[in-house]
Design a protein around this motif. Structure first.
Motif, mmCIF file in Angstrom:
data_model
loop_
_atom_site.group_PDB
_atom_site.id
_atom_site.type_symbol
_atom_site.label_atom_id
_atom_site.label_comp_id
_atom_site.label_asym_id
_atom_site.label_seq_id
_atom_site.Cartn_x
_atom_site.Cartn_y
_atom_site.Cartn_z
ATOM 1 N N GLU A 182 0.828 -1.209 0.000
ATOM 2 C CA GLU A 182 0.000 0.000 0.000
ATOM 3 C C GLU A 182 0.863 1.259 0.000
ATOM 4 O OE1 GLU A 182 -3.673 -2.009 2.564
ATOM 5 O OE2 GLU A 182 -2.408 -0.463 3.459
ATOM 6 N N ALA A 183 1.965 1.220 0.753
ATOM 7 C CA ALA A 183 2.842 2.398 0.839
ATOM 8 C C ALA A 183 3.434 2.744 -0.524
ATOM 9 C CB ALA A 183 3.953 2.151 1.854
ATOM 10 N N TYR A 184 3.897 1.734 -1.252
ATOM 11 C CA TYR A 184 4.424 1.989 -2.602
ATOM 12 C C TYR A 184 3.326 2.559 -3.505
ATOM 13 C CZ TYR A 184 9.026 -0.234 -2.040
ATOM 14 O OH TYR A 184 10.328 -0.540 -1.677
ATOM 15 N N GLY A 185 2.126 2.007 -3.391
ATOM 16 C CA GLY A 185 1.026 2.491 -4.216
ATOM 17 C C GLY A 185 0.636 3.920 -3.874
ATOM 18 N N LEU A 186 0.592 4.247 -2.587
ATOM 19 C CA LEU A 186 0.213 5.593 -2.166
ATOM 20 C C LEU A 186 1.260 6.622 -2.561
ATOM 21 C CD1 LEU A 186 -1.312 4.880 1.355
ATOM 22 C CD2 LEU A 186 -2.512 5.824 -0.626
ATOM 23 N N ARG A 187 2.524 6.238 -2.481
ATOM 24 C CA ARG A 187 3.573 7.182 -2.883
ATOM 25 C C ARG A 187 3.450 7.514 -4.369
ATOM 26 N NH1 ARG A 187 9.817 6.029 -1.418
ATOM 27 N NH2 ARG A 187 9.646 4.488 -3.095
ATOM 28 N N ALA A 188 3.192 6.486 -5.176
ATOM 29 C CA ALA A 188 2.997 6.723 -6.611
ATOM 30 C C ALA A 188 1.771 7.587 -6.861
ATOM 31 C CB ALA A 188 2.880 5.386 -7.348
ATOM 32 N N LEU A 189 0.697 7.347 -6.111
ATOM 33 C CA LEU A 189 -0.521 8.141 -6.271
ATOM 34 C C LEU A 189 -0.265 9.601 -5.924
ATOM 35 C CD1 LEU A 189 -3.597 8.285 -6.786
ATOM 36 C CD2 LEU A 189 -3.923 7.693 -4.371
ATOM 37 N N ALA A 190 0.477 9.854 -4.841
ATOM 38 C CA ALA A 190 0.805 11.230 -4.455
ATOM 39 C C ALA A 190 1.634 11.903 -5.541
ATOM 40 C CB ALA A 190 1.555 11.239 -3.120
ATOM 41 N N TYR A 191 2.603 11.179 -6.081
ATOM 42 C CA TYR A 191 3.421 11.735 -7.165
ATOM 43 C C TYR A 191 2.556 12.076 -8.383
ATOM 44 C CZ TYR A 191 7.811 10.217 -4.891
ATOM 45 O OH TYR A 191 8.870 10.049 -4.037
ATOM 46 N N LEU A 192 1.601 11.209 -8.686
ATOM 47 C CA LEU A 192 0.765 11.429 -9.863
ATOM 48 C C LEU A 192 -0.081 12.692 -9.697
ATOM 49 C CD1 LEU A 192 -0.247 10.501 -12.622
ATOM 50 C CD2 LEU A 192 -1.938 9.084 -11.450
ATOM 51 N N TYR A 193 -0.706 12.836 -8.523
ATOM 52 C CA TYR A 193 -1.497 14.043 -8.272
ATOM 53 C C TYR A 193 -0.622 15.296 -8.387
ATOM 54 C CZ TYR A 193 -5.858 11.869 -6.668
ATOM 55 O OH TYR A 193 -7.054 11.200 -6.609
ATOM 56 N N MET A 194 0.535 15.262 -7.729
ATOM 57 C CA MET A 194 1.382 16.455 -7.717
ATOM 58 C C MET A 194 1.958 16.758 -9.097
ATOM 59 S SD MET A 194 3.358 16.599 -4.054
ATOM 60 C CE MET A 194 4.194 15.009 -4.197
#
Length: 208
Positions: free
Chosen positions: A76-88
């Protein structure tokens, strides 16, 4: 709704004046919305990075049951980090590619990519957009590796394998890698027993 305002999908009235600056593209570096997106995007990325680092430090000493839980959490942590990068990256970076005119912004400034937690006195710098997208895809691949390892997730309320494939599809779409985008989208749909709707009436019915 920031993306909706910027794309003219909505309109504001006197009751929604706080969107005026965004709606008129008059955004300053002190805009509270931009500051919040930057701050909380990196809070998610930083906390995910700390979880990933902690996982490596404590995993070996845990019971098999706890190791399974940790595998799910680090996925989940890897997925959330990628999601945050995508939004930003959508807010603060140029588009990776623009098909019309053949523009490729891969070497323009992207985000600060976190490989370890940043210390108080550490100096950081922004990577390129291309490197930012590479980091997102790498994180999502690692996320899937851990989900596959334990064949377990925590359901729709959390990052799960189908969500990871959907994120990969979105990233490949922005990269104009349409073949991989379609493959990942189909994988995400199949995981949830969904399907692509091609009939116009059926598509309209989704919004009734």
């Amino acid at each position: 709704s920031i993306g909706d305002i910027a794309s003219d999908l909505t309109y504001f009235t006197f009751q929604g004046g706080h969107f005026t600056s965004i709606y008129s593209y008059n955004i300053t570096d002190e805009d509270s919305y931009m500051l919040d997106i930057w701050e909380y995007g990196y809070k998610v990325a930083d906390n995910a990075t700390r979880i990933i680092e902690a996982y490596d430090n404590i995993y070996a000493e845990q019971t098999p049951t706890d190791q399974v839980d940790l595998d799910v959490m680090v996925a989940e942590a890897y997925g959330l980090r990628a999601l945050a990068y995508l939004y930003m990256s959508n807010v603060f970076c140029l588009p990776y590619k623009v098909e019309e005119g053949g523009v490729n912004n891969g070497e323009e400034l992207g985000l600060v990519i976190l490989e370890k937690p940043v210390g108080v006195n550490d100096k950081v710098s922004r990577s390129t957009i291309a490197k930012t997208y590479e980091a997102m895809l790498s994180d999502l691949d690692k996320s899937l590796t851990y989900f596959t390892k334990v064949n377990k997730d925590r359901g729709f309320e959390y990052i799960n394998p189908s969500a990871v494939h959907a994120l990969k599809a979105r990233i490949y779409l922005y990269m104009e890698d349409y073949t991989n985008a379609i493959t990942e989208a189909n994988t995400a749909l199949a995981a949830q027993k969904g399907k692509i709707i091609t009939d116009a009436d059926a598509y309209k019915a989704m919004y009734t």
